[in-house]
Design an enzyme around this catalytic site. Structure first.
Site, short mmCIF file in Angstrom:
data_model
loop_
_atom_site.label_atom_id
_atom_site.label_comp_id
_atom_site.label_asym_id
_atom_site.label_seq_id
_atom_site.Cartn_x
_atom_site.Cartn_y
_atom_site.Cartn_z
N HIS A 37 10.91 38.24 -6.06
CA HIS A 37 10.98 37.02 -6.84
C HIS A 37 10.49 37.27 -8.26
O HIS A 37 9.53 38.02 -8.46
CB HIS A 37 10.11 35.92 -6.22
N HIS A 79 1.50 31.65 0.05
CA HIS A 79 0.82 31.64 -1.25
C HIS A 79 -0.54 30.97 -1.14
O HIS A 79 -0.71 29.97 -0.44
CB HIS A 79 1.70 30.84 -2.25
N GLU A 117 -1.14 22.54 -6.73
CA GLU A 117 0.31 22.33 -6.74
C GLU A 117 0.65 20.99 -6.09
O GLU A 117 0.44 20.81 -4.89
CB GLU A 117 1.03 23.45 -5.99
N HIS A 162 -1.07 20.85 -2.46
CA HIS A 162 -1.80 22.02 -2.00
C HIS A 162 -2.84 22.33 -3.06
O HIS A 162 -2.52 22.77 -4.17
CB HIS A 162 -0.84 23.19 -1.80
N HIS A 184 -0.30 27.87 1.70
CA HIS A 184 0.91 27.10 1.95
C HIS A 184 2.10 28.05 1.93
O HIS A 184 1.98 29.22 1.58
CB HIS A 184 1.10 25.99 0.90
#
Length: 370
Positions: free
Chosen positions: A217, A260, A266, A290, A296
């Protein structure tokens, strides 16, 4: 209503005047001794005077009466708006809300102001450092009153229904999948204006998406639309991030968002469609939080499918628009968010319970999908 026309250019120097009063903008200066049409000149500053010219934000407005011409402010019922971040004890758990319900107009008329509900936030209003995330649930227009937020610029993300917003600088029609940012006071007596500190709207479908074209990513900052900076370079009070339709082509890669833990908080919302990491439970009109360092990631079903699927170029998130507010602050949830809203999903944690160990201590190389 006649079709609205917009001035384009993010951060540009723009100007406008009421066509019924041609020439209402002064020529060659901002603050003449007597303004055209005997208007009042008033400056709106969005940055300190001492900021470098490249970051200076200000506009000049030419009004029938200046903003100072008002009766004394009076306190009103705060409703569900708050800046008390100590109402409840901190909750480090993963939190998710089912779609917030808009009250029926036949039962009770609720406009934008009375429909504001503070969900979470952090920081201190007096030091002008922080943010708050509100849910707005309204079913009727504001009548004979206006609203301004002196705590900061107001980012609005509509999920259902259209918003016709009257600002000092003109009207904006904001629809789902669009956002707007507003600084305004009374919108009812401005004849002309010019400057670079103005309300604006943006259609999220115009965001130019980039993605990894080889493996793994790219940094999620590639999805950042807007940033509210903190005093630390590269660290945001709030980033506004979206996850729009795009191509996924990364090879030998687990393509959904990875598991993560984050030094940032977030908060996620869904405008429409289905979020790729959680096809069920996370619904349009709802949200999730989160907090700092709370783990999460994809639910069990998403992990199993993405780990076994044969990789090929594919469209991701078609018909979907998810967004996130990422903040360096530790966001506290309000009583309304945890209890009174009655939307907190008590079973959110169960989406990860089916995850099982695939550890193969005697085999380093897992079998690749066919």
């Amino acid at each position: 209503m006649a079709e609205l026309k917009y001035i384009s250019g993010f951060g540009n120097e723009c100007s406008s005047e009421d066509p019924r009063c041609p020439g209402s903008l002064p020529e060659g200066q901002n603050n003449p001794q007597v303004c055209p049409y005997n208007l009042y000149a008033e400056q709106l500053s969005g940055s300190a005077f001492t900021c470098p010219r490249s970051t200076n934000k200000r506009s000049w407005l030419y009004r029938i009466l200046p903003s100072v011409s008002h009766k004394p402010f009076e306190s009103i019922d705060e409703g569900q708006v708050t800046h008390n971040w100590d109402e409840v004890d901190p909750d480090p758990n993963q939190l998710r809300w089912k779609p917030f319900e808009i009250p029926k107009a036949s039962q009770k008329k609720v406009d934008f102001v009375s429909g504001l509900h503070t969900l979470c936030g952090a920081g201190d209003i007096k030091s002008n450092n922080g943010l708050a995330i509100h849910i707005f649930l309204c079913n009727t227009s504001m009548e004979n009153r206006c609203f301004y937020n002196s705590d900061g610029d107001f980012l609005i993300v509509p999920q259902k229904g259209n918003l016709l917003i009257y600002t000092e600088f003109g009207k904006m029609l904001v629809q789902p999948n669009e956002i707007c940012v507003i600084q305004d006071v009374s919108p009812f007596n401005v004849v002309a204006w010019h400057g670079n500190y103005t309300p604006y709207k943006y259609n999220l479908k115009n965001f130019m998406v980039i993605n990894s074209v080889a493996f793994d990513h790219a940094d999620p900052s590639i999805f950042t639309v807007l940033t509210a900076k903190s005093v630390r370079p590269g660290v945001a009070i709030a980033d506004f991030v979206i996850f729009p339709p795009r191509w996924g082509v990364a090879d030998k890669t687990f393509r959904p968002p990875y598991y993560h833990r984050n030094c940032m908080s977030e908060f996620m919302g869904l405008i429409r469609g289905h979020y790729e990491a959680k096809q069920g439970g996370f619904l349009p009109g709802g949200g999730s939080l989160h907090s700092t360092m709370t783990p999460h990631g994809p639910d069990a079903d998403c992990f199993e499918k993405a780990s076994k699927v044969k990789l090929a170029p594919e469209r991701i998130a078609d018909g979907t628009m998810a967004f996130m507010f990422e903040s360096s602050l530790s966001l506290a949830v309000t009583k309304w968010g945890l209890k009174a809203s009655r939307c907190l999903d008590e079973n959110y944690h169960k989406c990860w319970e089916p995850l099982k160990s695939h550890f193969t201590p005697n085999s380093r190389n897992p079998a690749e999908p066919n």
